[in-house]
Design a protein around this motif. Sequence first.
Motif, PDB file in Angstrom:
ATOM      1  N   LEU A  91       0.831  -1.193   0.000  1.00 48.41           N
ATOM      2  CA  LEU A  91       0.000   0.000   0.000  1.00 48.41           C
ATOM      3  C   LEU A  91       0.869   1.248   0.000  1.00 48.41           C
ATOM      4  O   LEU A  91       1.895   1.300   0.693  1.00 48.41           O
ATOM      5  N   PRO A  92       0.474   2.277  -0.747  1.00 43.79           N
ATOM      6  CA  PRO A  92       1.296   3.484  -0.827  1.00 43.79           C
ATOM      7  C   PRO A  92       1.212   4.328   0.433  1.00 43.79           C
ATOM      8  O   PRO A  92       0.216   4.302   1.159  1.00 43.79           O
ATOM      9  N   LEU A  93       2.273   5.093   0.669  1.00 45.86           N
ATOM     10  CA  LEU A  93       2.284   6.115   1.721  1.00 45.86           C
ATOM     11  C   LEU A  93       1.947   5.553   3.094  1.00 45.86           C
ATOM     12  O   LEU A  93       1.268   6.178   3.902  1.00 45.86           O
ATOM     13  N   THR A  94       2.434   4.346   3.359  1.00 39.05           N
ATOM     14  CA  THR A  94       2.180   3.683   4.637  1.00 39.05           C
ATOM     15  C   THR A  94       3.452   3.658   5.480  1.00 39.05           C
ATOM     16  O   THR A  94       4.560   3.774   4.953  1.00 39.05           O
ATOM     17  N   PRO A  95       3.327   3.496   6.801  1.00 32.61           N
ATOM     18  CA  PRO A  95       4.499   3.572   7.684  1.00 32.61           C
ATOM     19  C   PRO A  95       5.601   2.570   7.352  1.00 32.61           C
ATOM     20  O   PRO A  95       6.788   2.880   7.490  1.00 32.61           O
ATOM     21  N   LEU A  96       5.217   1.362   6.936  1.00 32.18           N
ATOM     22  CA  LEU A  96       6.212   0.312   6.710  1.00 32.18           C
ATOM     23  C   LEU A  96       6.418  -0.010   5.236  1.00 32.18           C
ATOM     24  O   LEU A  96       7.235  -0.870   4.906  1.00 32.18           O
ATOM     25  N   GLY A  97       5.689   0.670   4.362  1.00 34.40           N
ATOM     26  CA  GLY A  97       5.694   0.296   2.962  1.00 34.40           C
ATOM     27  C   GLY A  97       7.074   0.300   2.321  1.00 34.40           C
ATOM     28  O   GLY A  97       7.503  -0.684   1.703  1.00 34.40           O
ATOM     29  N   LYS A  98       7.796   1.402   2.464  1.00 29.68           N
ATOM     30  CA  LYS A  98       9.115   1.509   1.831  1.00 29.68           C
ATOM     31  C   LYS A  98      10.085   0.490   2.401  1.00 29.68           C
ATOM     32  O   LYS A  98      10.861  -0.128   1.668  1.00 29.68           O
ATOM     33  N   THR A  99      10.052   0.308   3.709  1.00 29.10           N
ATOM     34  CA  THR A  99      10.977  -0.627   4.358  1.00 29.10           C
ATOM     35  C   THR A  99      10.751  -2.049   3.876  1.00 29.10           C
ATOM     36  O   THR A  99      11.699  -2.760   3.504  1.00 29.10           O
ATOM     37  N   VAL A 100       9.497  -2.480   3.881  1.00 27.65           N
ATOM     38  CA  VAL A 100       9.189  -3.854   3.470  1.00 27.65           C
ATOM     39  C   VAL A 100       9.489  -4.044   1.988  1.00 27.65           C
ATOM     40  O   VAL A 100      10.082  -5.054   1.582  1.00 27.65           O
ATOM     41  N   ALA A 101       9.086  -3.058   1.156  1.00 32.30           N
ATOM     42  CA  ALA A 101       9.333  -3.185  -0.277  1.00 32.30           C
ATOM     43  C   ALA A 101      10.829  -3.282  -0.574  1.00 32.30           C
ATOM     44  O   ALA A 101      11.259  -4.116  -1.382  1.00 32.30           O
ATOM     45  N   THR A 102      11.611  -2.458   0.079  1.00 40.39           N
ATOM     46  CA  THR A 102      13.053  -2.455  -0.168  1.00 40.39           C
ATOM     47  C   THR A 102      13.694  -3.759   0.269  1.00 40.39           C
ATOM     48  O   THR A 102      14.487  -4.367  -0.463  1.00 40.39           O
ATOM     49  N   GLN A 103      13.341  -4.217   1.466  1.00 39.42           N
ATOM     50  CA  GLN A 103      13.943  -5.453   1.962  1.00 39.42           C
ATOM     51  C   GLN A 103      13.500  -6.651   1.123  1.00 39.42           C
ATOM     52  O   GLN A 103      14.306  -7.535   0.813  1.00 39.42           O
ATOM     53  N   ALA A 104      12.223  -6.669   0.745  1.00 36.00           N
ATOM     54  CA  ALA A 104      11.722  -7.776  -0.077  1.00 36.00           C
ATOM     55  C   ALA A 104      12.416  -7.798  -1.437  1.00 36.00           C
ATOM     56  O   ALA A 104      12.801  -8.861  -1.938  1.00 36.00           O
ATOM     57  N   TYR A 105      12.579  -6.639  -2.028  1.00 40.40           N
ATOM     58  CA  TYR A 105      13.265  -6.541  -3.319  1.00 40.40           C
ATOM     59  C   TYR A 105      14.702  -7.050  -3.196  1.00 40.40           C
ATOM     60  O   TYR A 105      15.190  -7.778  -4.076  1.00 40.40           O
ATOM     61  N   GLN A 106      15.369  -6.686  -2.125  1.00 36.28           N
ATOM     62  CA  GLN A 106      16.742  -7.141  -1.915  1.00 36.28           C
ATOM     63  C   GLN A 106      16.817  -8.656  -1.742  1.00 36.28           C
ATOM     64  O   GLN A 106      17.849  -9.270  -2.038  1.00 36.28           O
ATOM     65  N   GLN A 107      15.713  -9.248  -1.280  1.00 37.18           N
ATOM     66  CA  GLN A 107      15.655 -10.711  -1.136  1.00 37.18           C
ATOM     67  C   GLN A 107      15.236 -11.398  -2.436  1.00 37.18           C
ATOM     68  O   GLN A 107      15.188 -12.632  -2.501  1.00 37.18           O
ATOM     69  N   GLY A 108      14.888 -10.596  -3.457  1.00 35.77           N
ATOM     70  CA  GLY A 108      14.543 -11.173  -4.754  1.00 35.77           C
ATOM     71  C   GLY A 108      13.071 -11.208  -5.077  1.00 35.77           C
ATOM     72  O   GLY A 108      12.671 -11.794  -6.099  1.00 35.77           O
ATOM     73  N   SER A 109      12.244 -10.584  -4.243  1.00 37.06           N
ATOM     74  CA  SER A 109      10.799 -10.599  -4.484  1.00 37.06           C
ATOM     75  C   SER A 109      10.392  -9.538  -5.499  1.00 37.06           C
ATOM     76  O   SER A 109      11.020  -8.484  -5.610  1.00 37.06           O
ATOM     77  N   GLU A 110       9.322  -9.823  -6.211  1.00 40.33           N
ATOM     78  CA  GLU A 110       8.731  -8.833  -7.114  1.00 40.33           C
ATOM     79  C   GLU A 110       7.769  -7.953  -6.316  1.00 40.33           C
ATOM     80  O   GLU A 110       7.000  -8.454  -5.496  1.00 40.33           O
ATOM     81  N   ILE A 111       7.793  -6.644  -6.602  1.00 47.44           N
ATOM     82  CA  ILE A 111       7.018  -5.678  -5.835  1.00 47.44           C
ATOM     83  C   ILE A 111       5.952  -5.040  -6.715  1.00 47.44           C
ATOM     84  O   ILE A 111       6.211  -4.634  -7.852  1.00 47.44           O
ATOM     85  N   LEU A 112       4.746  -4.936  -6.165  1.00 45.98           N
ATOM     86  CA  LEU A 112       3.640  -4.214  -6.777  1.00 45.98           C
ATOM     87  C   LEU A 112       3.241  -3.055  -5.875  1.00 45.98           C
ATOM     88  O   LEU A 112       3.485  -3.086  -4.667  1.00 45.98           O
ATOM     89  N   VAL A 113       2.597  -2.050  -6.467  1.00 44.62           N
ATOM     90  CA  VAL A 113       1.953  -1.009  -5.674  1.00 44.62           C
ATOM     91  C   VAL A 113       0.459  -1.329  -5.636  1.00 44.62           C
ATOM     92  O   VAL A 113      -0.160  -1.591  -6.669  1.00 44.62           O
ATOM     93  N   HIS A 114      -0.081  -1.330  -4.431  1.00 44.64           N
ATOM     94  CA  HIS A 114      -1.479  -1.733  -4.203  1.00 44.64           C
ATOM     95  C   HIS A 114      -2.330  -0.464  -4.164  1.00 44.64           C
ATOM     96  O   HIS A 114      -2.435   0.192  -3.124  1.00 44.64           O
ATOM     97  N   LEU A 115      -2.906  -0.094  -5.296  1.00 46.80           N
ATOM     98  CA  LEU A 115      -3.529   1.219  -5.466  1.00 46.80           C
ATOM     99  C   LEU A 115      -4.901   1.292  -4.800  1.00 46.80           C
ATOM    100  O   LEU A 115      -5.831   0.579  -5.201  1.00 46.80           O
ATOM    101  N   PRO A 116      -5.069   2.195  -3.812  1.00 45.61           N
ATOM    102  CA  PRO A 116      -6.361   2.304  -3.112  1.00 45.61           C
ATOM    103  C   PRO A 116      -7.396   2.985  -4.002  1.00 45.61           C
ATOM    104  O   PRO A 116      -7.185   4.102  -4.484  1.00 45.61           O
ATOM    105  N   MET A 117      -8.521   2.313  -4.202  1.00 44.21           N
ATOM    106  CA  MET A 117      -9.574   2.839  -5.066  1.00 44.21           C
ATOM    107  C   MET A 117     -10.921   2.800  -4.359  1.00 44.21           C
ATOM    108  O   MET A 117     -11.186   1.910  -3.545  1.00 44.21           O
TER     109      MET A 117
END
Length: 251
Positions: A48-74
């Motif tokens: 989810l965008p603009l969330t407290p842990l979003g950048k941290t989790v996305a960055t660490q997951a990417y470094q572990q080899g995971s694919e990252i999506l942005v979960h767009l709130p609609m």
Amino acid sequence: MRYLLFCFLLFSSNVFAARIAIIIDDIGYRQSDKAVLSLPSNVTLSVLPLTPLGKTVATQAYQQGSEILVHLPMQALNGKTIGPGALTNAMSEQDFKQQLEYAIDSVPFAIGANNHMGSLLTQLTEQMHWVMDTLLQRNIYFIDSVTTKFTQAGAIAEEMGVPLLKRTIFLDNDKSDDGLEFQFQQAITLTETQDSIVIIAHPYPETLAFLSNNLHRLAEANIALVPASKLLPFNVASQDKETKDPTVRLE
């Protein structure tokens, strides 16, 4: 000749008959969301965008080899609070696209997007054109979460040339062991007639525990677990059911 035939049979036996992508979305608010980092790296994570842990989790997951999506709130039909980065039908095109850009930029390494809620907004052709226009410019593929059977998102993505996938199954509308097992087995069964399946799940402790204990069953069933982009018909640079149906999550 016999040697070549043997090599062919050996190679063929290692080729998976079908592929499943599992997407964990709704990530970014809870400390417990960090538990997704313990899943295999070929599980796709949607943040989810603009969330407290979003950048941290996305960055660490990417470094572990995971694919990252942005979960767009609609915007949803039920009027639920959408959260930061919300896209609504009350916004001008300029504000809408600017909000969408902010949302994308807040999730590092995102190469795809899927909708969070959106049972109202995904029915609106004008707003879906705005979404797809922005994603196309950003070279981001789209996964329609299909939170309403009336969604127009997929049709407009195809019309505009945005690489597209559609959710097949929600794994954890029912978080009980029986509910998770039913949906997981349904996904496996569907691979008998479909060569690719998209599962969406959430970072509930019950879901993560179930996946940790059961993902091995996919390989045993000759099914490959792959990042979502691997199901697209081409690479992306770094790509009707009733609402009472348990595979539909109205949001």
